[in-house]
Design an enzyme around this catalytic site. Sequence first.
Site, PDB file in Angstrom:
ATOM      1  N   GLY A  18       0.896  -1.045  -0.136  1.00  0.00           N
ATOM      2  CA  GLY A  18      -0.076  -0.055   0.035  1.00  0.00           C
ATOM      3  C   GLY A  18       0.896   1.140   0.023  1.00  0.00           C
ATOM      4  O   GLY A  18       2.054   1.369  -0.297  1.00  0.00           O
ATOM      5  N   ALA A  20       2.133   3.205   2.493  1.00  0.00           N
ATOM      6  CA  ALA A  20       3.217   3.134   3.402  1.00  0.00           C
ATOM      7  C   ALA A  20       4.439   2.232   2.753  1.00  0.00           C
ATOM      8  O   ALA A  20       5.615   2.529   2.744  1.00  0.00           O
ATOM      9  CB  ALA A  20       2.951   2.710   4.608  1.00  0.00           C
ATOM     10  N   ALA A  48      -5.746  -1.451   1.249  1.00  0.00           N
ATOM     11  CA  ALA A  48      -6.682  -0.479   1.781  1.00  0.00           C
ATOM     12  C   ALA A  48      -6.571   1.009   0.968  1.00  0.00           C
ATOM     13  O   ALA A  48      -7.391   1.828   0.991  1.00  0.00           O
ATOM     14  CB  ALA A  48      -6.475  -0.204   3.156  1.00  0.00           C
ATOM     15  N   THR A  49      -5.184   1.218   0.671  1.00  0.00           N
ATOM     16  CA  THR A  49      -4.850   2.335  -0.153  1.00  0.00           C
ATOM     17  C   THR A  49      -5.616   2.528  -1.361  1.00  0.00           C
ATOM     18  O   THR A  49      -6.360   3.532  -1.652  1.00  0.00           O
ATOM     19  CB  THR A  49      -3.391   2.526  -0.569  1.00  0.00           C
ATOM     20  OG1 THR A  49      -2.545   2.468   0.686  1.00  0.00           O
ATOM     21  CG2 THR A  49      -3.153   3.438  -1.373  1.00  0.00           C
ATOM     22  N   GLY A  54     -11.671   9.426  -0.172  1.00  0.00           N
ATOM     23  CA  GLY A  54     -11.583  10.990   0.264  1.00  0.00           C
ATOM     24  C   GLY A  54     -10.469  11.793  -0.302  1.00  0.00           C
ATOM     25  O   GLY A  54     -10.737  12.550  -1.267  1.00  0.00           O
ATOM     26  N   GLY A  55      -9.315  11.453   0.062  1.00  0.00           N
ATOM     27  CA  GLY A  55      -8.111  12.274  -0.391  1.00  0.00           C
ATOM     28  C   GLY A  55      -7.052  12.176   0.863  1.00  0.00           C
ATOM     29  O   GLY A  55      -6.926  11.423   1.630  1.00  0.00           O
ATOM     30  N   ASP A 212      -2.238  -8.656  10.482  1.00  0.00           N
ATOM     31  CA  ASP A 212      -0.942  -9.526  10.509  1.00  0.00           C
ATOM     32  C   ASP A 212       0.197  -8.902  11.143  1.00  0.00           C
ATOM     33  O   ASP A 212       1.058  -9.376  11.908  1.00  0.00           O
ATOM     34  CB  ASP A 212      -0.473  -9.673   9.203  1.00  0.00           C
ATOM     35  CG  ASP A 212      -1.529 -10.732   8.307  1.00  0.00           C
ATOM     36  OD1 ASP A 212      -2.659 -10.918   8.755  1.00  0.00           O
ATOM     37  OD2 ASP A 212      -1.122 -10.843   6.923  1.00  0.00           O
ATOM     38  N   ARG A 281     -15.380  11.897  13.134  1.00  0.00           N
ATOM     39  CA  ARG A 281     -15.938  10.528  12.760  1.00  0.00           C
ATOM     40  C   ARG A 281     -16.654   9.855  14.028  1.00  0.00           C
ATOM     41  O   ARG A 281     -17.502   8.986  14.018  1.00  0.00           O
ATOM     42  CB  ARG A 281     -14.984   9.544  12.301  1.00  0.00           C
ATOM     43  CG  ARG A 281     -14.824   9.982  10.730  1.00  0.00           C
ATOM     44  CD  ARG A 281     -13.592   9.306  10.021  1.00  0.00           C
ATOM     45  NE  ARG A 281     -13.491   9.398   8.526  1.00  0.00           N
ATOM     46  CZ  ARG A 281     -12.549   8.987   7.832  1.00  0.00           C
ATOM     47  NH1 ARG A 281     -11.624   8.110   8.299  1.00  0.00           N
ATOM     48  NH2 ARG A 281     -12.372   9.397   6.453  1.00  0.00           N
ATOM     49  N   LEU A 381      -3.541   8.503   4.325  1.00  0.00           N
ATOM     50  CA  LEU A 381      -2.843   8.561   3.336  1.00  0.00           C
ATOM     51  C   LEU A 381      -1.648   9.517   3.638  1.00  0.00           C
ATOM     52  O   LEU A 381      -0.533   9.165   3.249  1.00  0.00           O
ATOM     53  CB  LEU A 381      -3.450   9.045   2.064  1.00  0.00           C
ATOM     54  CG  LEU A 381      -4.464   7.986   1.482  1.00  0.00           C
ATOM     55  CD1 LEU A 381      -5.135   8.475   0.061  1.00  0.00           C
ATOM     56  CD2 LEU A 381      -3.843   6.662   1.259  1.00  0.00           C
TER      57      LEU A 381
END
Length: 527
Positions: A18, A20, A48-49, A54-55, A212, A281, A381
Site C-alpha cells: 500500500g 506506506a 486499503a490504499t 476521500g483524499g 498480520d 468521525r 494517506l
Amino acid sequence: MAGPAWRDAADVVVIGTGVAGLAAALAADRAGRSVVVLSKAAQTHVTATHYAQGGIAVVLPDNDDSVDAHVADTLAAGAGLCDPDAVYSIVADGYRAVTDLVGAGARLDESVPGRWALTREGGHSRRRIVHAGGDATGAEVQRALQDAAGMLDIRTGHVALRVLHDGTAVTGLLVVRPDGCGIISAPSVILATGGLGHLYSATTNPAGSTGDGIALGLWAGVAVSDLEFIQFHPTMLFAGRAGGRRPLITEAIRGEGAILVDRQGNSITAGVHPMGDLAPRDVVAAAIDARLKATGDPCVYLDARGIEGFASRFPTVTASCRAAGIDPVRQPIPVVPGAHYSCGGIVTDVYGQTELLGLYAAGEVARTGLHGANRLASNSLLEGLVVGGRAGKAAAAHAAAAGRSRATSSATWPEPISYTALDRGDLQRAMSRDASMYRAAAGLHRLCDSLSGAQVRDVACRRDFEDVALTLVAQSVTAAALARTESRGCHHRAEYPCTVPEQARSIVVRGADDANAVCVQALVAVC
C-alpha cells in the site's frame, strides 16, 4: 521442519504494497540498498490504499490555511491522546510528500489548471483535502506508486510468518510461499501490513486486513498501543446482513453539502456537535448508532440529491450505489457505521522505528501518535506517505551500518509454527457483538471466554496465518478495551460513559511468554 526450503537475502524487506509500503520501498531503493517487497496477495494493488476515496489532508502554501490549524484539528479529533510533536512533524511534512507523489506521476484533481482542487471533510476547519478521480484518490496513489516501483523486486504470494531477531536486532524474516517455508536474511524489516478490519463481520477494508503486522510485532516483543480505538466510519453502504468488505461512502460527500437523516427525514447530528454532519468521525458514528437504537431502524440515510454533478464528482460511490440498486442522484443512500481503521498499532517514532533495532512500521499498522483516540479524516494517506518514506530511509541507513553478513549468519531456522486460532466466522461474530462501537464489561468478558476456545493450528498457508493473527489481535483489542474504564474517541464503554482526564494515557499491550496470549501495561505514557 527439517530446514528452510529456500533462502534469500536483502538489505531491506518491506511487508505490504500500500501507500506506506511502497513509499518505504522506494525510499530505501533511492538510498542505494537492495530491497525486497512482499505481498501475501496475488495482486499487489488489492490494498486499503486502493480503496481510499476521500483524499489526502495537506496544507498548501498558497491557501488560507496553516500547519498550526491542521495540527489543531488533528489534536481535537484525537481526544487527548495524540502526541503533539508527532502530529506537527507529520503534518508539516505533508506538502513536501504530496509534491513528491505528484512528481512520481500522481494526477490530482485541479480546480483550475495548475491548482489542486480542495474539499473539506469531517473534523477539518478548512478545505484542505486534495483528491484524484473525484473519489478515487487511493486508486490513483496506488497506481502512481506501483508505476514508480515497477523496477523493484516485488513478490506476490509471500506470507511473512515471523520476524527473526537475535534479541537485540532484526536478522530477517520467516516466509511461506507456494514452494514452502524459507528465510530472507535482512538487517532491516518494515511492517506496512495495513489494518485489522476483518476482526468484524462487515468492514470497509480489503480481504487482507487481518492484523498480520500487529501479530508479527507482538511475537517480536515490541510494544503495541491504543488498539481499543478502532474507528467505525459513519457511512458504510448498508446492504442488509451482507458481510465481508462493504463499500465506503466517502466523507467528502458531506463536505460538499450532503446531510445525514433518519427515515423520517430528521437530522442525525443536530444538537450533537457544533460541526454537525462534519463533526469528527467518532462523534458522527456514535450519533448514528444512538439514532438506530432509538428508532429500531436498520440504517440512516445520506441525502446527496442537492449536490450538482454528483455522478461526475463521486464516480466510485455512484458505481457502488448503482451496483446495489440505488441511484444516489435521485435517492438517499442507506448507510451504517462500519469497521474502518485502527487508530493504534505498533509503537514507533515518526521515522517508523520500533523498540527492536532494525524493525520499522508505517501506515495503519503503526502507532506514531498522530491519530490518538480517533483519526482525523484523510490523515491516513498523509501518514503513509510521510512516515513510509522516512521509514524507508531509516531502514536503509541501518542496513548500511549493520551490514549484510551479520544478518545472514544470524538468521536461523525456527521450530515448527503452531499457534491457536478461532474459527474466523465465530471470531467475527463475537467481536461484532461484544467489541464493536459500544463495549461493556459483561460482553468483553464473554468475548474473552470465546477467544479462550481457540484451537491449536499448524500454520502452513495464508489462511492459517490470518486466522492466528486475527485471534491474537482480538485478544489484544479485548484486553485494551477492558483496561480503559472510560469513554474516549472511538472507544465507548456502556458503564463508563464519561471521559476521565486521569486516563489520558495510552494502554500498551505486549506479547506474553505464551505466544498465544498478551499482557497489558495500563495507562502508560508512550509519547
